[in-house]
Design an enzyme around this catalytic site. Structure first.
Site, PDB file in Angstrom:
ATOM      1  N   GLY A 130     -10.304   1.965  -0.755  1.00 62.15           N
ATOM      2  CA  GLY A 130      -8.947   2.482  -0.910  1.00 62.15           C
ATOM      3  C   GLY A 130      -7.978   2.102   0.187  1.00 62.15           C
ATOM      4  O   GLY A 130      -6.839   2.559   0.197  1.00 62.15           O
ATOM      5  N   ASN A 152     -10.156  -0.755  -7.914  1.00 64.89           N
ATOM      6  CA  ASN A 152      -9.671   0.489  -8.492  1.00 64.89           C
ATOM      7  C   ASN A 152      -8.299   0.853  -7.933  1.00 64.89           C
ATOM      8  O   ASN A 152      -7.272   0.760  -8.612  1.00 64.89           O
ATOM      9  CB  ASN A 152     -10.674   1.615  -8.271  1.00 64.89           C
ATOM     10  CG  ASN A 152     -10.330   2.893  -9.051  1.00 64.89           C
ATOM     11  OD1 ASN A 152     -11.073   3.860  -9.024  1.00 64.89           O
ATOM     12  ND2 ASN A 152      -9.220   2.932  -9.761  1.00 64.89           N
ATOM     13  N   THR A 153      -8.252   1.251  -6.660  1.00 69.50           N
ATOM     14  CA  THR A 153      -7.021   1.781  -6.080  1.00 69.50           C
ATOM     15  C   THR A 153      -5.851   0.811  -6.167  1.00 69.50           C
ATOM     16  O   THR A 153      -4.717   1.226  -6.435  1.00 69.50           O
ATOM     17  CB  THR A 153      -7.255   2.176  -4.606  1.00 69.50           C
ATOM     18  OG1 THR A 153      -8.381   3.054  -4.534  1.00 69.50           O
ATOM     19  CG2 THR A 153      -6.041   2.876  -4.023  1.00 69.50           C
ATOM     20  N   GLY A 196     -11.457  -2.392  -0.873  1.00 65.78           N
ATOM     21  CA  GLY A 196     -10.514  -2.967   0.078  1.00 65.78           C
ATOM     22  C   GLY A 196      -9.491  -3.926  -0.495  1.00 65.78           C
ATOM     23  O   GLY A 196      -8.525  -4.261   0.187  1.00 65.78           O
ATOM     24  N   LYS A 228     -24.332   1.677 -10.786  1.00 63.94           N
ATOM     25  CA  LYS A 228     -23.870   1.275  -9.458  1.00 63.94           C
ATOM     26  C   LYS A 228     -24.276   2.346  -8.451  1.00 63.94           C
ATOM     27  O   LYS A 228     -23.892   3.509  -8.580  1.00 63.94           O
ATOM     28  CB  LYS A 228     -22.355   1.084  -9.441  1.00 63.94           C
ATOM     29  CG  LYS A 228     -21.822   0.690  -8.060  1.00 63.94           C
ATOM     30  CD  LYS A 228     -20.317   0.800  -7.980  1.00 63.94           C
ATOM     31  CE  LYS A 228     -19.863   0.697  -6.526  1.00 63.94           C
ATOM     32  NZ  LYS A 228     -18.435   1.019  -6.359  1.00 63.94           N
TER      33      LYS A 228
END
Length: 256
Positions: free
Chosen positions: A159, A207-208, A186, A98
């Protein structure tokens, strides 16, 4: 649900999870197993991949069972990104990567000029490249023309948890693309993931929203179901929106 195909390889899950921000590797692995994902991203510059004396992610997540996707998080120019991905291939043999080249530390918005430069070089070096990018349909088409294996437009800032801010652009990107479109950045909650899939996107990277949830394991499971539900909703085809009411029950033969 039909499989996701990236660079010729099939994946059962359309959800991709990051491996940063969790309290430890065990929690990371527990969340990823609960979500039943096939691909996880690994920030090469921030994760130990060579020092066997320290805890390693591979001790908790078997790279023979889950595809590791090395990324260039923390890189702010093409030279840093290229060096990082070459290191990843040398260390772990990873060819699917990535690419993420950031413009500044405040917004973490993609630097598309540097991204295009790096992608050209990576393709010459036979990498398969999934690309984090802005939600500009024309730039996304350029990435595809240069050989990107997947286009990964941001939904909103990394995030931020703001969800998808420009649904129209994401829809246009998907309509124009012949490679997978995966919303990256996002997503804040399960409904955000479903919206991305209902727009027709091929997958979502999160992720976040999972790692910083009060219960990361439960949120990972919620995201799994949200992606499946959103995909099924897209495939089913939503009803047309109307400006007037339309009764659900038949109006003929009513008892007067």
């Amino acid at each position: 649900m039909e499989e996701l195909i990236i660079a010729g390889k099939k994946y059962k899950s359309r959800l991709i999870l990051g491996t940063g921000k969790y309290k430890d590797f065990k929690q990371t692995a527990d969340a990823i197993h609960k979500a039943e994902v096939d691909i996880v991203t690994v920030a090469v510059r921030r994760v130990n991949i060579t020092n066997t004396k320290e805890p390693m992610l591979v001790d908790f997540l078997d790279p023979k069972k889950i595809t590791y996707l090395p990324n260039t998080a923390g890189c702010f120019n093409s030279e840093e990104a290229l060096r990082t991905l070459r290191l990843a291939r040398d260390a772990g043999g990873w060819n699917l990567v990535k690419l993420e080249v950031l413009a500044d530390k405040e917004t973490l918005y993609p630097n598309m000029l540097e991204t295009l430069v790096a992608l050209k070089v990576l393709k010459k070096e036979k990498f398969e490249v999934m690309v984090y990018c802005s939600d500009d349909p024309l730039l996304c088409k350029q990435l595809e023309d240069l050989g990107a294996a997947a286009i990964m437009p941001l939904g909103s800032l990394i995030g931020s948890g703001q969800g998808i801010q420009n649904k129209l652009n994401i829809s246009i990107i998907k309509k124009n693309a012949k490679v997978p479109v995966i919303v990256d950045a996002g997503i804040g909650c399960a409904s955000d993931a479903s919206i991305a899939m209902e727009l027709g996107c091929d997958g979502v990277l999160i992720n976040t929203a999972v790692a910083e949830a009060k219960d990361p394991i439960l949120m990972a499971e919620a995201m799994k179901f949200a992606v499946v539900a959103g995909r099924k909703s897209f495939l089913a085809g939503r009803m047309l929106k109307k400006n007037i009411a339309n009764p659900s029950s038949p109006v003929n033969g009513l008892i007067s």
